[in-house]
Design a protein around this motif. Structure first.
Motif, short mmCIF file in Angstrom:
data_model
loop_
_atom_site.label_atom_id
_atom_site.label_comp_id
_atom_site.label_asym_id
_atom_site.label_seq_id
_atom_site.Cartn_x
_atom_site.Cartn_y
_atom_site.Cartn_z
N ARG A 1 -13.27 19.59 23.25
CA ARG A 1 -11.74 19.87 22.94
C ARG A 1 -11.14 20.27 24.34
N ASN B 1 -9.78 15.21 11.99
CA ASN B 1 -9.69 14.51 10.75
C ASN B 1 -10.21 13.31 10.41
N LYS C 1 -17.04 12.79 11.78
CA LYS C 1 -18.05 13.82 11.07
C LYS C 1 -19.27 14.08 11.67
N THR D 1 -23.92 27.05 8.45
CA THR D 1 -22.62 26.72 8.24
C THR D 1 -22.48 25.44 8.19
N ASP E 1 -17.48 20.31 20.68
CA ASP E 1 -16.62 18.95 20.23
C ASP E 1 -15.68 18.20 21.24
N ARG F 1 -20.19 29.05 16.30
CA ARG F 1 -20.96 28.15 17.17
C ARG F 1 -21.85 28.95 18.39
N LYS G 1 -16.55 17.03 15.55
CA LYS G 1 -15.16 16.73 16.09
C LYS G 1 -14.23 16.45 14.94
N LYS G 2 -14.90 16.22 13.94
CA LYS G 2 -14.08 15.79 12.46
C LYS G 2 -12.96 17.10 12.11
N LYS G 3 -13.30 18.25 12.82
CA LYS G 3 -12.36 19.64 12.49
C LYS G 3 -11.25 19.35 13.35
N LEU G 4 -11.41 18.60 14.28
CA LEU G 4 -10.13 18.41 15.45
C LEU G 4 -9.43 17.07 14.99
N ASP H 1 -20.80 22.77 9.71
CA ASP H 1 -19.97 22.42 10.86
C ASP H 1 -19.86 20.83 10.99
N GLU H 2 -18.80 20.26 10.78
CA GLU H 2 -18.60 18.93 10.84
C GLU H 2 -18.13 18.26 12.29
#
Ligand code: HEC
Ligand code: HEC
Length: 352
Positions: free
Chosen positions: A131, A272, A277, A262, A129, A112, A267-270, A264-265
């Motif tokens: 986090r 699910n 997305k 890339t 995102d 990122r 917040k979805k990565k955190l 990169d989705e």
């Protein structure tokens, strides 16, 4: 960071009425009126920067700032000794490295774009995102991140710094009532205290404080368009953004316009959650003139192009080239003053 409904309504009203008003008045009175109403509306949506990003939980002291600055610049905070915070968030270049992705401690690249640390403490949460909830929590992340600074454990760094006499003294001075002043938590707290002072007042702040001449005519028109087309749905408040999360690509998948390499989705990565997305923090636009390349993946170099993409992905509008140029003029009024003092590596480290 919330838009007051009344302000927002009067703003929309003003934007709608402004067009017809002009014909019945001489140009100069119309201009004065335009100026005044524009300022009042802007004052309802944005706030000037306070001198520092204070926090009741983490009071800032001169000792913490001095220690935090030293840690910020110290490559001892990385395993190989290649990286300090300043490597990727260079305070001489507006708190960024101007690269799409940053080079980590062992030479590998992260996935990122490095956001600026300037004014970051005002953001609702940290990282693209969100986090980490604040700069205190955030500062603990990169040090242990295997790509960025690659320190194997908290204890490893505490031990490493305890071997440096300078640090045992500085930590004692900054955390006088702590039994164990040199702790990982206090490393985070002092770096964050320093970050809370990285505030960059700009011409737009003078404007919001009542000095109409602080913006050029082009910048005022740009500000008006910025409000009128709806950028203020997401970029408002003290940071002109940084206050909320939104899907990047409400109308058009961002990838089709940014040609991102890339996938990169956000917040979805955190979480699910499908609803997360492509959700990212709506960036603060302070100093955006200087913090290229743009977006979470640094996929766009040119600010005007970034503005046009935002119009399409977030508002389903085709912003004309002229309007985009004026918006860019306005955004340039967010370029602030970075104090010379913070740009200079502490003397103690320069001699290391
Ligand atoms: C190797 C490059 C690198 C190093 C070293 C590094 N960072 Fe970062 N930093 C990044 C990247 C990339 C992100 C964005 C990551 C993400 O959002 O997932 C980031 C995010 C941040 C943010 C969040 C800003 C915002 O608006 O969300 C802050 C604050 C920050 N870093 C401070 C620091 C501090 C303090 C240090 C030193 C302890 C540090 N960084 C070290 C690359 C780096
Ligand atoms: C519905 C919310 C929303 C609206 C409306 C919106 N933006 Fe954004 N903006 C975002 C989000 C989310 C990002 C972060 C996208 C990413 O990189 O993942 C962003 C990022 C940006 C960036 C890149 C900042 C950087 O440092 O990389 C610029 C410039 C920008 N917006 C300008 C604008 C302008 C100008 C408008 C109006 C034409 C606008 N935005 C409208 C949500 C919005």
């Amino acid at each position: 960071m919330k838009i007051q409904p009344i302000t927002f309504f009067s703003c929309i009203l003003f934007l709608a009425c402004n067009q017809t008003d002009k014909t019945s008045e001489t140009l100069s009175t119309a201009n004065t009126k335009f100026d005044k109403e524009l300022m009042v509306n802007a004052q309802g949506l944005f706030q000037p920067l306070p001198p520092r990003a204070e926090s009741a939980d983490y009071p800032i002291t001169a000792e913490k700032i001095a220690l935090g600055k030293m840690l910020y610049y110290d490559t001892r905070l990385s395993k190989t000794g290649n990286n300090s915070c300043n490597s990727c968030h260079n305070l001489a270049t507006y708190g960024v490295d101007n690269l799409p992705f940053s080079k980590g401690d062992a030479g590998k690249f992260g996935g990122r774009n490095s956001p600026t640390v300037l004014n970051a403490a005002f953001n609702v949460a940290q990282f693209w995102d969100g986090r980490a909830k604040d700069v205190e929590e955030q500062a603990g992340g990169p040090i242990l991140n295997p790509v960025e600074m690659a320190i194997p454990s908290k204890e490893y760094l505490e031990k490493k710094l305890k071997a440096v006499k300078e640090y045992t003294d500085l930590f004692k001075a900054a955390f006088p009532s702590d039994k164990n002043p040199l702790s990982y938590q206090n490393i985070q707290n002092s770096i964050a205290s320093f970050e809370r002072t990285l505030v960059t007042p700009a011409p737009f702040d003078n404007y919001l404080s009542g000095d109409s001449a602080a913006l050029t005519a082009d910048q005022k028109e740009g500000l008006k368009i910025f409000m009128q087309v709806g950028c203020i749905q997401c970029h408002i408040g003290v940071g002109v953004g940084g206050g909320l999360f939104q899907k990047f690509g409400l109308y058009v998948d961002y990838r089709t316009l940014t040609h991102s390499t890339t996938n990169d989705e956000g917040k979805k990565k955190l979480t699910n959650q499908e609803s997360d997305k492509d959700v990212f923090k709506a960036s603060s636009l302070r100093n955006v003139e200087k913090t290229f390349p743009y977006f979470h993946d640094g996929s766009i170099n040119d600010l005007k192009q970034a503005v046009v993409i935002m119009g399409k992905t977030q508002l389903n509008k085709d912003i004309t080239d002229t309007d985009a140029s004026k918006i860019v003029s306005f955004l340039n009024s967010l370029t602030g003053n970075v104090s010379d003092d913070v740009k200079i590596m502490p003397a103690k480290l320069a001699m290391k």
